[in-house]
Design a protein around this motif. Structure first.
Motif, PDB file in Angstrom:
ATOM      1  N   MET A  81       0.844  -1.210   0.000  1.00  0.00           N
ATOM      2  CA  MET A  81       0.000   0.000   0.000  1.00  0.00           C
ATOM      3  C   MET A  81       0.875   1.254   0.000  1.00  0.00           C
ATOM      4  N   LEU A  82       1.942   1.228   0.784  1.00  0.00           N
ATOM      5  CA  LEU A  82       2.847   2.399   0.811  1.00  0.00           C
ATOM      6  C   LEU A  82       3.484   2.612  -0.553  1.00  0.00           C
ATOM      7  N   LYS A  83       3.785   1.505  -1.206  1.00  0.00           N
ATOM      8  CA  LYS A  83       4.439   1.578  -2.528  1.00  0.00           C
ATOM      9  C   LYS A  83       3.561   2.342  -3.525  1.00  0.00           C
ATOM     10  N   GLU A  84       2.243   2.230  -3.375  1.00  0.00           N
ATOM     11  CA  GLU A  84       1.344   2.948  -4.296  1.00  0.00           C
ATOM     12  C   GLU A  84       1.518   4.463  -4.208  1.00  0.00           C
ATOM     13  N   PHE A  85       2.027   4.931  -3.065  1.00  0.00           N
ATOM     14  CA  PHE A  85       2.291   6.370  -2.917  1.00  0.00           C
ATOM     15  C   PHE A  85       3.738   6.713  -3.264  1.00  0.00           C
ATOM     16  N   GLU A  86       4.424   5.757  -3.867  1.00  0.00           N
ATOM     17  CA  GLU A  86       5.844   5.938  -4.216  1.00  0.00           C
ATOM     18  C   GLU A  86       6.669   6.333  -3.001  1.00  0.00           C
TER      19      GLU A  86
END
Ligand code: PEP
Length: 254
Positions: A81-86
């Motif tokens: 999920m954090l990765k989706e916010f780069e």
């Protein structure tokens, strides 16, 4: 080694204030030869990200994560999920989470490893409390925390961990002269480096070790110009975007 300054907003700034902070900060003149990142509350990641747009400064980071990517873990946020916010980095093992939320060394290790597998750099926070410090146990405590956290990690590449040494007795004192002087911090950083080199060999030489604890615009240069201190983790002094801009500029006048 390129220095790095990370702001830790802690539990400050929902989406509206986070967006406003970023818009002010982006007008600040910032040094090009250091990395700058902001550890943002999860709920404000989207707002902060949209205020930053495509700009590469500051790096966007998070303050906590869970170690599974999906499932019945109510209230948690996964590395994916954090990765989706780069998100480029995420703090783990901050003393406030260890103290208020009961995070153990084992949980910290799982979080750090899950982040690395997802392509996010873990920033592992270690540090002794006042009692441990007074009893002369600081080196032992930090070694235990550190070895546990890096056990399943690789020490090189884009997701190499960063270590933040944060003596709990020196956090948010509000004093200009932190009780942990640059010289005191240097001694602990040397110890941390020795442990990292034993664990990771050559890669252990390049892992950045940050100091955190009452760093502000007046003392940041003293810390960053001290050998073995590769950056700073900044709490209180990061809450005002212009003061944090000044702190980043002051860091390179060393
Ligand atoms: C922190 O808690 O991560 C921290 C460094 O706080 P402060 O700068 O306020 O001491």
């Amino acid at each position: 080694m390129r220095k790095i300054i990370i702001a830790n907003w802690k539990m400050h700034y929902g989406p509206m204030k986070a967006g406003a902070w970023m818009r002010v900060f982006r007008r600040e003149r910032l040094p090009k030869d250091i990395d700058i990142g902001i550890a943002i509350p999860h709920v404000s990641l989207a707002a902060a990200r949209s205020s930053i747009g495509r700009a590469s400064v500051p790096l966007v980071g998070a303050q906590n994560v869970f170690w599974q990517n999906e499932g019945a873990f109510t209230g948690e946020t996964s590395p994916a999920m954090l990765k989706e916010f780069e998100v480029a980095f995420c703090l783990v093992g901050h003393s406030e989470r260890r103290f208020f939320l009961g995070e153990t060394d084992e949980m910290v290790a799982k979080k750090a490893s899950a982040l690395q597998k997802t392509g996010i750099q873990p920033i592992i926070c270690v540090g002794e409390n006042a009692t441990e410090h007074k009893k002369g146990e600081a080196l032992k405590v930090v070694k235990r925390q550190l070895l546990s956290a890096v056990k399943g990690l690789k020490g090189d590449g884009e997701t190499a961990p960063l270590i933040a040494y944060e003596p709990i007795w020196a956090i948010s004192t509000g004093k200009q002269a932190s009780p942990c002087s640059p010289h005191d911090a240097k001694n602990m950083h040397e110890w941390i480096r020795e442990i990292l080199e034993k664990k990771f060999g050559k890669a252990g030489k390049n892992i950045r070790i940050l100091y955190g604890g009452s760093v502000d615009p007046h003392n940041v240069a003293d810390y960053l110009s001290t050998s073995h201190i590769d950056g700073a983790l900044v709490g209180n002094a990061s809450l005002d975007p212009q003061a944090f801009g000044l702190l980043c500029r002051s860091a390179v006048t060393a």
